[in-house]
Design an enzyme around this catalytic site. Structure first.
Site, PDB file in Angstrom:
ATOM      1  N   SER A   1      17.194  19.440  -0.441  1.00  0.00           N
ATOM      2  CA  SER A   1      17.916  19.219  -1.694  1.00  0.00           C
ATOM      3  C   SER A   1      16.943  19.362  -2.849  1.00  0.00           C
ATOM      4  O   SER A   1      15.823  18.857  -2.809  1.00  0.00           O
ATOM      5  CB  SER A   1      18.559  17.822  -1.704  1.00  0.00           C
ATOM      6  OG  SER A   1      17.599  16.808  -1.473  1.00  0.00           O
ATOM      7  N   MET A   2      17.397  20.065  -3.906  1.00  0.00           N
ATOM      8  CA  MET A   2      16.498  20.391  -5.016  1.00  0.00           C
ATOM      9  C   MET A   2      17.097  20.065  -6.376  1.00  0.00           C
ATOM     10  O   MET A   2      16.750  20.683  -7.386  1.00  0.00           O
ATOM     11  CB  MET A   2      16.111  21.866  -4.938  1.00  0.00           C
ATOM     12  CG  MET A   2      15.471  22.275  -3.621  1.00  0.00           C
ATOM     13  SD  MET A   2      14.825  23.962  -3.599  1.00  0.00           S
ATOM     14  CE  MET A   2      16.321  24.901  -3.850  1.00  0.00           C
ATOM     15  N   GLY A   3      18.008  19.101  -6.431  1.00  0.00           N
ATOM     16  CA  GLY A   3      18.574  18.683  -7.702  1.00  0.00           C
ATOM     17  C   GLY A   3      19.296  19.816  -8.408  1.00  0.00           C
ATOM     18  O   GLY A   3      20.146  20.503  -7.836  1.00  0.00           O
TER      19      GLY A   3
ATOM     20  N   ASP B   1      18.339  22.623  -9.076  1.00  0.00           N
ATOM     21  CA  ASP B   1      18.032  23.937  -8.506  1.00  0.00           C
ATOM     22  C   ASP B   1      18.827  24.219  -7.236  1.00  0.00           C
ATOM     23  O   ASP B   1      18.610  25.244  -6.580  1.00  0.00           O
ATOM     24  CB  ASP B   1      16.537  24.059  -8.217  1.00  0.00           C
ATOM     25  CG  ASP B   1      15.707  24.089  -9.481  1.00  0.00           C
ATOM     26  OD1 ASP B   1      16.181  24.666 -10.486  1.00  0.00           O
ATOM     27  OD2 ASP B   1      14.601  23.519  -9.486  1.00  0.00           O
ATOM     28  N   GLY B   2      19.726  23.316  -6.869  1.00  0.00           N
ATOM     29  CA  GLY B   2      20.585  23.559  -5.723  1.00  0.00           C
ATOM     30  C   GLY B   2      20.000  23.065  -4.420  1.00  0.00           C
ATOM     31  O   GLY B   2      19.350  22.018  -4.360  1.00  0.00           O
TER      32      GLY B   2
ATOM     33  N   GLY C   1      21.672  12.534  -2.304  1.00  0.00           N
ATOM     34  CA  GLY C   1      21.103  13.204  -1.144  1.00  0.00           C
ATOM     35  C   GLY C   1      21.747  12.771   0.160  1.00  0.00           C
ATOM     36  O   GLY C   1      21.945  13.582   1.074  1.00  0.00           O
ATOM     37  N   ASP C   2      22.103  11.484   0.246  1.00  0.00           N
ATOM     38  CA  ASP C   2      22.776  10.977   1.445  1.00  0.00           C
ATOM     39  C   ASP C   2      24.161  11.609   1.581  1.00  0.00           C
ATOM     40  O   ASP C   2      24.604  11.952   2.679  1.00  0.00           O
ATOM     41  CB  ASP C   2      22.917   9.454   1.376  1.00  0.00           C
ATOM     42  CG  ASP C   2      21.626   8.768   0.990  1.00  0.00           C
ATOM     43  OD1 ASP C   2      20.554   9.281   1.357  1.00  0.00           O
ATOM     44  OD2 ASP C   2      21.688   7.728   0.319  1.00  0.00           O
TER      45      ASP C   2
END
Length: 306
Positions: A218-220, A222-223, A250-251
């Site tokens: 996960s990259m916030g 940035d997808g 993220g969970d």
């Protein structure tokens, strides 16, 4: 059956501020909420919202632990926590103003006898069952706690780890089916500074060389990227919306991904569902509902193979 393990759950005290915190003075919040927390519990909650049953495991203690157990069961999730004889499950403070600041508690000490009891429970997991280890590990447990729990799981279990630091690195030797670091955790595990650059694909290859099979990153804004053990990789754009709550995003991504992947085994569809679930929670004050997730899903483009 799906089993989630949260070794260090919490009650999250959300405190909203209209003005900056003034050190050394009395500060008053504009509003507050209390939510039960812990990465594995969050995963179980989103899975339940999407229609998948799971059993929540881990450790609880004191009056805070009793409240978490009560809420987990109220959500319709099977509770199989080990209740400790002393201490209290931690309270985490999340300060929300112009920026977000977190103060996370330590949690109770976990006696090794209780840790061994949990390993014994996990040994009964059958082939094809899914075991998800997620979140921080109390300082009273060893650096290879996740590795030990993976080793204890029944042969043929589908094992998933959402952790960071030494716990993640040590868990890789057990060859988990999936790991889900965020981009900073991925860099750290790959031996790079958390604020450095570097190719996500090359870092995922590094994780596979250490024992990981599949990696969901996960990259916030940035997808997200999903790297498979066969060398394929897919990239998804981030959902678009107003950020309200990064806690649990993220969970939720992990839960959405698992829900879709177990159903269709389609990596691109699973990545898209995970991205939708993560975004839906980020745009909400609490964990997302199924309706919110499906709404975001319909707005997303299909992931691209990279």
């Amino acid at each position: 059956m799906i089993y989630t393990v949260t070794l260090n759950p919490s009650i999250d005290h959300i405190v909203r501020m209209n003005s900056p915190i003034r050190d050394g003075e009395t500060n008053r919040c504009s509003s507050e909420d209390f939510f039960i927390g812990g990465k594995g519990i969050n995963v179980s909650t989103i899975l339940k919202e999407l229609g998948l049953e799971s059993t929540a495991m881990g450790f609880l203690a004191g009056f805070t632990g009793a409240e978490i157990k009560k809420e987990v069961e109220a959500r319709g999730i099977v509770s199989d926590f080990t209740e400790l004889e002393s201490g209290n499950t931690r309270i985490n403070i999340k300060l929300k103003g112009a920026s977000e600041t977190e103060i996370n508690g330590l949690g109770p000490d976990i006696p090794m006898s209780c840790f061994e009891d949990l390993k014994s429970k996990l040994s009964k997991i059958k082939k094809g069952d899914v075991l998800i280890l997620a979140g921080s590990v109390p300082p009273s447990l060893p650096d290879d706690a996740y590795s030990q729990l993976l080793s204890a799981a029944g042969e043929g279990a589908v094992t998933i780890v959402d952790a960071s630091g030494i716990q993640l690195v040590n868990a890789l030797k057990e060859h988990p089916f999936l790991i889900k670091p965020n981009i900073a955790e991925l860099r750290e595990a790959a031996g790079l500074p958390t604020d450095s650059g570097g190719s996500v694909i090359s870092m995922c290859e590094r994780m596979r060389s250490l024992g990981a099979r599949n990696i969901l990153v996960s990259m916030g804004a940035d997808g997200a990227v999903f790297c498979l053990e066969n060398g394929e990789a897919y990239a998804a754009e981030a959902a678009v919306g107003t950020l309200k709550n990064s806690v649990g995003s993220g969970d939720s991504m992990l839960a959405g991904f698992i829900y879709s992947y177990l159903d269709e085994h389609d990596p691109a569809k699973a990545l898209k569902m995970g991205t939708a679930a993560g975004g839906a929670t980020a745009f909400n004050d609490d964990l997302a509902t199924k309706e919110m997730i499906l709404s975001v899903l319909n707005s997303l483009p299909d992931p691209k193979r990279i």
